[in-house]
Design an enzyme around this catalytic site. Structure first.
Site, PDB file in Angstrom:
ATOM      1  CD  GLU A 272      22.837   4.896  -0.738  1.00  0.00           C
ATOM      2  OE1 GLU A 272      23.598   4.337   0.065  1.00  0.00           O
ATOM      3  OE2 GLU A 272      22.139   5.894  -0.430  1.00  0.00           O
TER       4      GLU A 272
ATOM      5  CE1 TYR B 107      33.546  23.092 -19.794  1.00  0.00           C
ATOM      6  CE2 TYR B 107      34.265  21.476 -21.393  1.00  0.00           C
ATOM      7  CZ  TYR B 107      34.378  22.734 -20.838  1.00  0.00           C
ATOM      8  OH  TYR B 107      35.284  23.627 -21.328  1.00  0.00           O
TER       9      TYR B 107
ATOM     10  CE  LYS C 104      23.575  14.762   4.006  1.00  0.00           C
ATOM     11  NZ  LYS C 104      22.444  13.915   4.432  1.00  0.00           N
TER      12      LYS C 104
END
Length: 118
Positions: A74, A54, A99
């Site tokens: 996107e 990770y 955001k």
């Protein structure tokens, strides 16, 4: 298999947005990931080499978004999902990019996608 590895609240500072002023400053993105991973092997072996790294995934997320500097969340999500699946052999993931502060009345805005087959 329902095993997964999580990374939540990963903060990435990068250029993101469509407006001229946004292309001149770094903004904060917050990334959450859930990635299908068979945790039985590292669970049995207790060997980090058997686990999904990770730390490496987190570094890849940061470098990808900082290099890409997407206009749209996107686009960033699609590109990032494809890169992570290819680089780490992840067959399914759920990815959220937020955001914070983009809309004054909202804590954050964002997108969530799932790619691959569980």
């Amino acid at each position: 298999m329902a095993d997964s590895v999580l990374i939540e609240g990963l903060v990435v500072e990068t250029v993101v947005g469509v407006y001229d002023w946004e292309r001149k400053v770094d903004q904060r993105l917050v990334v959450d990931l859930e990635m299908a991973w068979d945790n039985r092997v590292p669970g049995a072996s207790d060997d980090v080499r058997d686990a999904l790294d990770y730390a490496a995934v987190s570094e890849r997320v940061t470098s990808c978004l900082q290099t890409l500097q997407p206009q749209l969340l996107e686009h960033g999500a699609e590109h990032l999902a494809a890169e992570l699946r290819q680089a780490f052999g992840i067959r399914w993931l759920a990815l959220t990019i937020r955001k914070p502060g983009a809309v004054p009345a909202a804590q954050s805005v964002g997108v969530r996608i799932e790619r691959g087959a569980r």
